[in-house]
Enzyme design. Structure first.
Site, PDB file in Angstrom:
ATOM      1  N   LYS A  35      31.574 -32.229 -34.335  1.00 18.18           N
ATOM      2  CA  LYS A  35      32.724 -31.312 -34.460  1.00 18.18           C
ATOM      3  C   LYS A  35      33.592 -31.398 -33.202  1.00 18.18           C
ATOM      4  O   LYS A  35      33.169 -31.973 -32.190  1.00 18.18           O
ATOM      5  CB  LYS A  35      32.207 -29.889 -34.667  1.00 18.18           C
ATOM      6  CG  LYS A  35      31.415 -29.358 -33.478  1.00 18.18           C
ATOM      7  CD  LYS A  35      30.617 -28.118 -33.837  1.00 18.18           C
ATOM      8  CE  LYS A  35      29.858 -27.625 -32.612  1.00 18.18           C
ATOM      9  NZ  LYS A  35      28.777 -26.713 -32.971  1.00 18.18           N
ATOM     10  N   TYR A 255      49.214 -24.928  -4.448  1.00 11.79           N
ATOM     11  CA  TYR A 255      49.818 -23.660  -4.870  1.00 11.79           C
ATOM     12  C   TYR A 255      49.069 -22.468  -4.278  1.00 11.79           C
ATOM     13  O   TYR A 255      47.832 -22.464  -4.248  1.00 11.79           O
ATOM     14  CB  TYR A 255      49.766 -23.529  -6.396  1.00 11.79           C
ATOM     15  CG  TYR A 255      50.825 -24.301  -7.114  1.00 11.79           C
ATOM     16  CD1 TYR A 255      52.183 -24.036  -6.906  1.00 11.79           C
ATOM     17  CD2 TYR A 255      50.479 -25.299  -8.009  1.00 11.79           C
ATOM     18  CE1 TYR A 255      53.159 -24.753  -7.579  1.00 11.79           C
ATOM     19  CE2 TYR A 255      51.443 -26.021  -8.695  1.00 11.79           C
ATOM     20  CZ  TYR A 255      52.784 -25.747  -8.476  1.00 11.79           C
ATOM     21  OH  TYR A 255      53.735 -26.450  -9.139  1.00 11.79           O
TER      22      TYR A 255
HETATM   23  C1  LIG Z   1      27.459 -27.151 -32.531  1.00  7.74           C
HETATM   24  C2  LIG Z   1      26.260 -26.967 -33.336  1.00  7.74           C
HETATM   25  C3  LIG Z   1      25.077 -27.680 -33.066  1.00  7.74           C
HETATM   26  C4  LIG Z   1      24.926 -28.593 -31.869  1.00  7.74           C
HETATM   27  O1  LIG Z   1      24.701 -27.846 -30.693  1.00  7.74           O
HETATM   28  P1  LIG Z   1      24.425 -28.579 -29.311  1.00  7.74           P
HETATM   29  O2  LIG Z   1      24.087 -27.466 -28.396  1.00  7.74           O
HETATM   30  O3  LIG Z   1      25.687 -29.262 -28.922  1.00  7.74           O
HETATM   31  O4  LIG Z   1      23.322 -29.523 -29.535  1.00  7.74           O
HETATM   32  C5  LIG Z   1      24.020 -27.535 -33.935  1.00  7.74           C
HETATM   33  N1  LIG Z   1      24.109 -26.720 -35.010  1.00  7.74           N
HETATM   34  C6  LIG Z   1      25.213 -26.006 -35.283  1.00  7.74           C
HETATM   35  C7  LIG Z   1      25.242 -25.124 -36.475  1.00  7.74           C
HETATM   36  C8  LIG Z   1      26.315 -26.095 -34.466  1.00  7.74           C
HETATM   37  O5  LIG Z   1      27.415 -25.375 -34.732  1.00  7.74           O
END
Ligand SMILES: *Cc1c(COP(=O)(O)O)cnc(C)c1O
Length: 359
Positions: A35, A255
């Site tokens: 994702k 800054y």
């Molecule tokens: C993002 C996500 C993961 C992966 O999590 P990580 O900590 O990056 O391994 C697994 N399961 C779900 C449902 C997620 O949303």
């Protein structure tokens, strides 16, 4: 591109990390979580490189669409499931699997006209209280699933852990016990583990695991680094020095003039800033590598530039390479200096940057 800032993606490291995941959970199938544009690494690039994964997990239909347009045929799981009834037509067309986490989605599934039954993953809320059915609703849900013509009988069960990245948080065991109670007597495939659980809770490595961050070579655990876990960083954010000044003791930098030279010293300017995804909250002292040598950020990060204490690299020249995170400089460490987590830094790299793939 004329700006010298770039993101280097090490595809060998990505493959290595998947192999490492598979060695930690040899009996589990891997739903690689890609994702958020594969945590900023590039969705299609990562999916093509991780062709050995058993499935991909994405956040939204657009991501799934992008993968199918790139001729990726691996199963794809829509992690939040459909949001609206019209989504089911696209899900049907793209042959996606879906998480089902509320009754509204069950209503939609019962009323949908689709070409064939869908593979669903029923999400149980065992204590994180984000998505999922509460335990007392599960019997009713299973009953509706069994009677819905649009759902394959071989549904799967999942839950998500809130505290797997902390050692010994009692919530983890509470969640695991609740999930076990729900699964008791059901002959279905299950999934529990995110990266932290894959590493620290071997009992969660059931039929499927769902690693994300660790695939990108970053530690999900509080207070540990990827190399201690056998993982290799995939993303390196790098740039170059575009100016060097010899400043006098007491002169301010950047800054707000928040930082002043403690002595006469060289200060370098790097062509990257928060407009590229470098965190503006990174404090003075945040490590950067100049020609592979550790130096420190000084003053505030600006949109396109950073200022660096070059006392550790007094001979540095304009054009020299600067690594902001990645190879030899864990993003975990940079995140800590910016009061954030590596996830946010990786996802935040700006698409205006040039991406270079290393085979
Ligand atoms: C993002 C996500 C993961 C992966 O999590 P990580 O900590 O990056 O391994 C697994 N399961 C779900 C449902 C997620 O949303």
């Amino acid at each position: 591109m004329s700006r010298p800032s770039r993101v280097v993606i090490d595809k060998q490291a990505l493959k290595h990390n998947l192999k490492h995941v598979q060695s930690l959970a040899p009996h589990s199938k891997v739903m690689a979580i890609i994702k958020a544009d594969a945590y900023g690494h590039g969705l299609v690039r990562v999916a093509e490189t991780l062709s050995d994964a058993d499935a991909f997990g994405v956040a939204c239909l657009e991501e799934a669409q992008q993968l199918r347009s790139a001729a990726i045929t691996t199963p794809i799981v829509l992690l939040e499931g459909p949001h609206k009834a019209v989504d089911l037509a696209a899900i049907d067309k793209l042959k996606l699997e879906i998480i089902v986490h509320n009754e509204f989605q069950l209503d939609m599934l019962e009323q949908a006209e689709i070409s064939e039954p869908l593979q669903i993953w029923i999400k149980i809320d065992t204590g994180m209280h984000r998505l999922g059915f509460p335990l007392h609703k599960v019997a009713d849900v299973l009953n509706r699933v069994a009677n819905c013509k649009n759902i394959k009988t071989s549904f799967r069960l999942m839950t998500h852990l809130a505290t797997a990245n902390e050692q010994d948080n009692p919530l983890t065991q509470t969640q695991l016990e609740k999930f076990k109670q729900i699964c008791n007597g059901l002959e279905v495939e299950k999934t529990i583990a995110n990266s932290a659980a894959v590493i620290s809770l071997p009992e969660t490595n059931v039929e499927w695991i769902r690693p994300g961050l660790m695939l990108y070579g970053v530690s999900p655990m509080v207070d540990s680094y990827a190399d201690e876990l056998g993982l290799k960083p995939v993303m390196t954010l790098e740039s170059e020095l575009i100016s060097i000044h010899q400043l006098q003791q007491g002169e301010p930098v950047g800054y707000g003039a928040t930082w002043r030279c403690p002595e006469d010293m060289p200060v370098g300017v790097v062509a990257a800033g928060y407009g590229d995804g470098f965190p503006r909250h990174a404090k003075s002292g945040t490590p950067v590598l100049v020609n592979g040598v550790r130096c420190a950020l000084v003053g505030r990060a600006s949109m396109d530039m950073l200022t660096i204490d070059l006392r550790n690299q007094p001979d540095a020249r304009i054009g020299d390479r600067v690594v902001l995170w990645g190879e030899s400089l864990p993003v975990e460490e940079v995140a800590r200096h910016a009061d954030t987590i590596p996830y946010e830094l990786l996802c935040g790299v700006h698409k205006r940057l040039e991406f270079i793939e290393r085979e």
